[in-house]
Structures are given as C-alpha cells and as structure tokens.
Design a protein around this motif. Structure first.
Motif, PDB file in Angstrom:
ATOM      1  N   GLN A   1      49.435  20.163  57.566  1.00 25.60           N
ATOM      2  CA  GLN A   1      49.298  20.984  56.364  1.00 25.60           C
ATOM      3  C   GLN A   1      49.599  20.196  55.087  1.00 25.60           C
ATOM      4  O   GLN A   1      49.317  20.659  53.982  1.00 25.60           O
ATOM      5  CB  GLN A   1      50.192  22.220  56.468  1.00 25.60           C
ATOM      6  CG  GLN A   1      49.752  23.152  57.567  1.00 25.60           C
ATOM      7  CD  GLN A   1      50.756  24.241  57.865  1.00 25.60           C
ATOM      8  OE1 GLN A   1      51.655  24.507  57.101  1.00 25.60           O
ATOM      9  NE2 GLN A   1      50.584  24.882  59.009  1.00 25.60           N
TER      10      GLN A   1
ATOM     11  N   ASP B   1      40.374  22.132  54.397  1.00 27.32           N
ATOM     12  CA  ASP B   1      40.741  23.303  53.612  1.00 27.32           C
ATOM     13  C   ASP B   1      39.718  24.421  53.775  1.00 27.32           C
ATOM     14  O   ASP B   1      40.080  25.601  53.759  1.00 27.32           O
ATOM     15  CB  ASP B   1      40.923  22.932  52.138  1.00 27.32           C
ATOM     16  CG  ASP B   1      42.214  22.171  51.891  1.00 27.32           C
ATOM     17  OD1 ASP B   1      43.132  22.254  52.749  1.00 27.32           O
ATOM     18  OD2 ASP B   1      42.319  21.497  50.850  1.00 27.32           O
TER      19      ASP B   1
ATOM     20  N   ARG C   1      40.665  26.053  56.957  1.00 24.40           N
ATOM     21  CA  ARG C   1      41.858  26.874  56.735  1.00 24.40           C
ATOM     22  C   ARG C   1      41.536  28.187  56.023  1.00 24.40           C
ATOM     23  O   ARG C   1      42.281  29.157  56.140  1.00 24.40           O
ATOM     24  CB  ARG C   1      42.891  26.094  55.928  1.00 24.40           C
ATOM     25  CG  ARG C   1      43.583  25.008  56.692  1.00 24.40           C
ATOM     26  CD  ARG C   1      44.663  24.345  55.854  1.00 24.40           C
ATOM     27  NE  ARG C   1      45.340  23.317  56.611  1.00 24.40           N
ATOM     28  CZ  ARG C   1      45.349  22.027  56.276  1.00 24.40           C
ATOM     29  NH1 ARG C   1      44.745  21.611  55.178  1.00 24.40           N
ATOM     30  NH2 ARG C   1      45.986  21.155  57.027  1.00 24.40           N
ATOM     31  N   GLN C   2      40.447  28.229  55.271  1.00 23.94           N
ATOM     32  CA  GLN C   2      40.068  29.442  54.545  1.00 23.94           C
ATOM     33  C   GLN C   2      39.515  30.524  55.466  1.00 23.94           C
ATOM     34  O   GLN C   2      39.475  31.685  55.092  1.00 23.94           O
ATOM     35  CB  GLN C   2      39.052  29.112  53.452  1.00 23.94           C
ATOM     36  CG  GLN C   2      39.650  28.348  52.300  1.00 23.94           C
ATOM     37  CD  GLN C   2      38.601  27.866  51.304  1.00 23.94           C
ATOM     38  OE1 GLN C   2      37.402  28.065  51.500  1.00 23.94           O
ATOM     39  NE2 GLN C   2      39.055  27.227  50.240  1.00 23.94           N
TER      40      GLN C   2
ATOM     41  N   GLY D   1      42.920  29.551  59.519  1.00 26.71           N
ATOM     42  CA  GLY D   1      44.217  29.781  58.891  1.00 26.71           C
ATOM     43  C   GLY D   1      45.300  30.117  59.901  1.00 26.71           C
ATOM     44  O   GLY D   1      46.436  29.661  59.778  1.00 26.71           O
TER      45      GLY D   1
ATOM     46  N   TYR E   1      48.616  27.004  56.280  1.00 25.38           N
ATOM     47  CA  TYR E   1      48.190  26.711  54.911  1.00 25.38           C
ATOM     48  C   TYR E   1      49.115  25.735  54.196  1.00 25.38           C
ATOM     49  O   TYR E   1      48.671  24.768  53.613  1.00 25.38           O
ATOM     50  CB  TYR E   1      48.116  28.010  54.095  1.00 25.38           C
ATOM     51  CG  TYR E   1      47.234  29.052  54.719  1.00 25.38           C
ATOM     52  CD1 TYR E   1      45.860  29.008  54.551  1.00 25.38           C
ATOM     53  CD2 TYR E   1      47.764  30.079  55.494  1.00 25.38           C
ATOM     54  CE1 TYR E   1      45.029  29.956  55.130  1.00 25.38           C
ATOM     55  CE2 TYR E   1      46.949  31.033  56.072  1.00 25.38           C
ATOM     56  CZ  TYR E   1      45.583  30.973  55.889  1.00 25.38           C
ATOM     57  OH  TYR E   1      44.781  31.904  56.478  1.00 25.38           O
TER      58      TYR E   1
END
Length: 136
Positions: free
Chosen positions: A77, A85, A88-89, A94, A99
């Motif tokens: 992270q 990223d 992760r969205q 996620g 995050y």
C-alpha cells in the motif's frame, strides 16, 4: 501434543466452512464500520486459506506464510502507480489490496493470525480427543 513442530492433516470442508464464516463476518464489519475487526478477520481468513490449500503443512510454516502474505499486502500500500491504484478502486481490489498503509493494521493482522493459531490448536485437540492422533 506439539502442533507447532508437527505436521497435521487439516479437513478442507471444515476449513472452507470457517473461511466462508470469516468472510461473512468480515463483510459485516464493513457495514458497521468496525475499525480493526475487519483487519483481524482478514488475517484470520488468510491463515485458514493457507491451511485449506496446504492441508499437511506445519503450523509454524502456515503461520509464517499467512503473516508474510498479510504484511506484503500491507506494505504494498506504500506503492502507488496508476495500474495498481485502478485495481484498488474496484470493490474486490480494495478488499484484497487495501488503500492506505498503517502500522496498526500490521498489529491487527498479528492478532488475527494468533486467533487462527489458537483455533487450529483447539480444532486439532478436539479431533485428537475424538478420533485419536490425527498427525500423519
């Protein structure tokens, strides 16, 4: 009974059931905004997934793999690039990758792994008492 050093055969049906229960509880913690319970349950789930995949692995080795995996994900992270990223969205990305790095998350993972160790020892002790020595 020294489970830390000895190899034990795990029951995949039992471990799969435990994983499903822990996932359900973990998702419920997101609904109630529990601060670190979700991280504890996430590490507990990883511990039981390791046991599910490697049914004959030593407890000590399972602990090392689960802890390493949790810590690697947490330290990942600290890395931010567009591609990761974007993962992760997503909801699943996620949930798996998280995050924001937090030292307290590492502590929560440690608690989850210790809970897994205790539960595994209890499971093997109950099975040994019920069915005799289950070690291979």
């Amino acid at each position: 009974m020294n489970l830390i050093k000895n190899e034990c055969k795990r029951n995949r049906i039992l471990y799969g059931t435990i994983i499903i229960i822990v996932v359900f509880l973990g998702l419920m913690t997101r609904r109630f905004k529990s601060l670190y319970l979700g991280d504890i349950l996430w590490a507990l789930m990883i511990f039981f997934i390791v046991g599910f995949i490697f049914i004959k692995i030593k407890l000590k080795t399972a602990t090392l793999i689960a802890t390493s995996f949790c810590f690697i994900i947490e330290f990942s992270q600290l890395y931010h690039a567009d591609w990761i990223d974007k993962i992760r969205q997503t909801t699943l990305g996620g949930l798996i990758l998280g995050y924001v790095f937090s030292w307290l998350d590492l502590l929560a993972y440690g608690v989850g792994i210790v809970v897994g160790i205790v539960l595994e020892i209890l499971i093997f002790r109950i099975n040994k008492d019920k069915y005799g020595d289950i070690r291979q």
